[in-house]
Design an enzyme around this catalytic site. Structure first.
Site, PDB file in Angstrom:
ATOM      1  N   LYS A   1     -13.856   0.389   4.106  1.00  0.00           N
ATOM      2  CA  LYS A   1     -14.402  -0.344   2.952  1.00  0.00           C
ATOM      3  C   LYS A   1     -15.551  -1.239   3.370  1.00  0.00           C
ATOM      4  CE  LYS A   1     -10.204   0.974   1.712  1.00  0.00           C
ATOM      5  NZ  LYS A   1      -9.574   1.732   0.691  1.00  0.00           N
TER       6      LYS A   1
ATOM      7  N   TRP B   1       0.871  -1.182   0.000  1.00  0.00           N
ATOM      8  CA  TRP B   1       0.000   0.000   0.000  1.00  0.00           C
ATOM      9  C   TRP B   1       0.906   1.229   0.000  1.00  0.00           C
ATOM     10  CZ3 TRP B   1      -1.865   2.766   4.839  1.00  0.00           C
ATOM     11  CH2 TRP B   1      -2.783   3.782   4.509  1.00  0.00           C
TER      12      TRP B   1
ATOM     13  N   ASP C   1      -1.978  -5.835   8.880  1.00  0.00           N
ATOM     14  CA  ASP C   1      -2.829  -4.737   8.437  1.00  0.00           C
ATOM     15  C   ASP C   1      -4.043  -5.363   7.741  1.00  0.00           C
ATOM     16  OD1 ASP C   1      -3.944  -2.379   7.631  1.00  0.00           O
ATOM     17  OD2 ASP C   1      -2.417  -1.894   6.135  1.00  0.00           O
TER      18      ASP C   1
HETATM   19  N1  PLP Z   1      -4.032  -0.426   4.773  1.00  0.00           N
HETATM   20  C1  PLP Z   1      -4.263  -0.804   3.508  1.00  0.00           C
HETATM   21  C2  PLP Z   1      -3.564  -1.999   2.979  1.00  0.00           C
HETATM   22  C3  PLP Z   1      -5.144  -0.069   2.710  1.00  0.00           C
HETATM   23  O1  PLP Z   1      -5.346  -0.442   1.449  1.00  0.00           O
HETATM   24  C4  PLP Z   1      -5.792   1.065   3.250  1.00  0.00           C
HETATM   25  C5  PLP Z   1      -6.704   1.879   2.455  1.00  0.00           C
HETATM   26  O2  PLP Z   1      -6.708   1.899   1.253  1.00  0.00           O
HETATM   27  C6  PLP Z   1      -5.520   1.408   4.566  1.00  0.00           C
HETATM   28  C7  PLP Z   1      -4.638   0.640   5.303  1.00  0.00           C
HETATM   29  C8  PLP Z   1      -6.116   2.634   5.192  1.00  0.00           C
HETATM   30  O3  PLP Z   1      -7.429   2.515   5.529  1.00  0.00           O
HETATM   31  P1  PLP Z   1      -8.257   3.808   5.965  1.00  0.00           P
HETATM   32  O4  PLP Z   1      -8.780   4.395   4.715  1.00  0.00           O
HETATM   33  O5  PLP Z   1      -9.309   3.243   6.851  1.00  0.00           O
HETATM   34  O6  PLP Z   1      -7.357   4.728   6.682  1.00  0.00           O
END
Ligand code: PLP
Length: 397
Positions: free
Chosen positions: A248, A132, A213
């Site tokens: 999501k 990410w 994560d």
């Molecule tokens: N970790 C991963 C792998 C993600 O894809 C995302 C969001 O796209 C997040 C963390 C962050 O999530 P949030 O939008 O709830 O901060």
């Protein structure tokens, strides 16, 4: 000279840059596959019925907006902990797990990173190659040196598992390893159960600190199926950090609802961990916001709403899977000789499509926007736009 005269322009966020270009495009048939958001078949970000019902229920007795505790709403933390670890989990029964409401998955990662930096100041952090796009910057901003471990195999469009395992075995004891619990972003390539067994054994044998994560629980195979990895890590008794997000799975992106859970070796140790984590929160933003946490806690703890949520989440999961299947079948017809079967094997919102930067550029000329790496958001495909996407992809191959 001005105080800020020497400040340089920061590089643009590559993904938000795509959205800006998309917004500026006047073609009414434009399609944005660059996003990290689930759209329904009408191309809209859904407002889940379970969320609307929970909000209606909360509005029956409007509550004053006092401060929440530093670690968030107790009912939320409890419900999240049970969702993440399983209600019958030993780490919950033995009070070895603590859970803190956080500002989305990003906020959970950041308080986890700041906490780790205080107590493991000399550890390095390892993230998957690729990962990410915010993982590296986030851990670097907490003061860590960040390295990649082998993950994606472009040849198979799957996981380079031998490379990953070798990298895990080579990490110094005490290193922090960030693992995607499910629905790997950006590749869509996940580990098999047997591969996870080997990863867990390597993490444990190497004395590594696992940080799972989980931003997409429920988007691969199911809520419990996707959470199984967390439970298997927890069952080993090793220390563990888990960030999770409802952005999501509840379509609550802008409410910033997530959590950080930490598993310690005893209830007494967990209490000390929680006290320190609260200091991190207190000095960052004091305490989390009320609305999203109340909505999620209400849905998770009200049986009819929970059932509805599970159905709605299953609907999102199934629709993504259908789009994967449709893309594979349509490309088989439109681009014979090109094998896209991997799109069906990948899970979650994203697919590393294998499109090159140049091919992505040609798609853009057709007002179809994807990430330069070839990442496409399968959750942005729908029955109206898929033929146009497939035709355009077939043309640039
Ligand atoms: N970790 C991963 C792998 C993600 O894809 C995302 C969001 O796209 C997040 C963390 C962050 O999530 P949030 O939008 O709830 O901060």
């Amino acid at each position: 000279a001005s105080l800020f005269g020497a400040i340089e322009m920061a590089p643009r966020d590559p993904i938000l840059g795509i959205t800006e270009a998309f917004n500026a495009d006047t073609n009414p048939a434009k399609i944005n596959l660059g996003v990290g958001v689930y759209y329904d078949d009408q191309g809209k970000v859904p407002l889940l019925a379970c969320v609307q019902k929970a909000e209606a229920k909360l509005m029956e007795q409007p509550a004053p907006r006092t401060y929440l505790p530093i670690d968030g709403l107790a009912a939320y933390d409890k419900a999240v902990q049970e969702l993440v670890f399983g209600a019958d989990s030993a780490v919950i029964q033995e009070k070895r797990a603590i859970t803190v409401q956080a500002l989305g998955g990003t906020g959970a990662l950041k308080i986890g990173a700041d906490f780790l930096k205080r107590f493991l100041p000399h550890a390095d952090v390892y993230i998957s190659d690729p990962s990410w796009e915010n993982h590296r910057a986030l851990f670097e901003s907490a003061g860590f040196t960040v390295h990649n471990y082998a993950y994606y195999d472009a040849a198979t469009r799957g996981v380079n598992f031998d490379g990953m395992l070798a990298a895990l075995k080579a990490m110094p004891a005490g290193s922090i390893v960030v693992l995607h619990a499910c629905c790997h972003n950006p590749t869509g390539a996940d580990l098999s159960q047997e591969q996870w067994d080997q990863v867990i054994a390597a993490v444990q044998a190497g004395g590594l600190v696992p940080f799972l994560d989980m931003a997409y629980q429920g988007f691969a195979n199911g809520i419990d199926e996707d959470g199984a990895v967390v439970r298997r890590f927890a069952a080993t008794g090793m220390p563990l950090l888990v960030s999770n997000s409802f952005s999501k799975s509840f379509s609550l992106y802008g409410e910033r609802v997530g959590a950080l859970s930490i598993v310690a070796t005893s209830g007494e140790e967990a209490a000390r961990v929680l006290s320190q984590l609260k200091r991190v929160v207190r000095t960052n933003y004091s305490n989390p916001p009320t609305h999203g946490g109340k909505v999620v806690a209400t849905v998770l703890s009200t049986p009819e709403l929970r059932k509805l949520w599970e159905e709605e989440l299953a609907g999102m999961r199934v629709r993504i899977r259908e789009m994967r299947g449709a893309m594979v079948e349509k490309l088989k017809a439109k681009a014979p000789g090109h094998d896209f079967e991997f799109v069906r094997r990948q899970v979650g919102m994203f697919s590393y499509s294998g499109l090159t930067k140049e091919q992505v550029g040609k798609l853009r000329d057709e007002s179809i926007y994807a990430v330069d790496t070839g990442r496409i958001c399968v959750a942005a495909l729908n029955s109206t736009n898929i033929d146009r996407v497939v035709d355009a992809v077939a043309k640039v191959l």
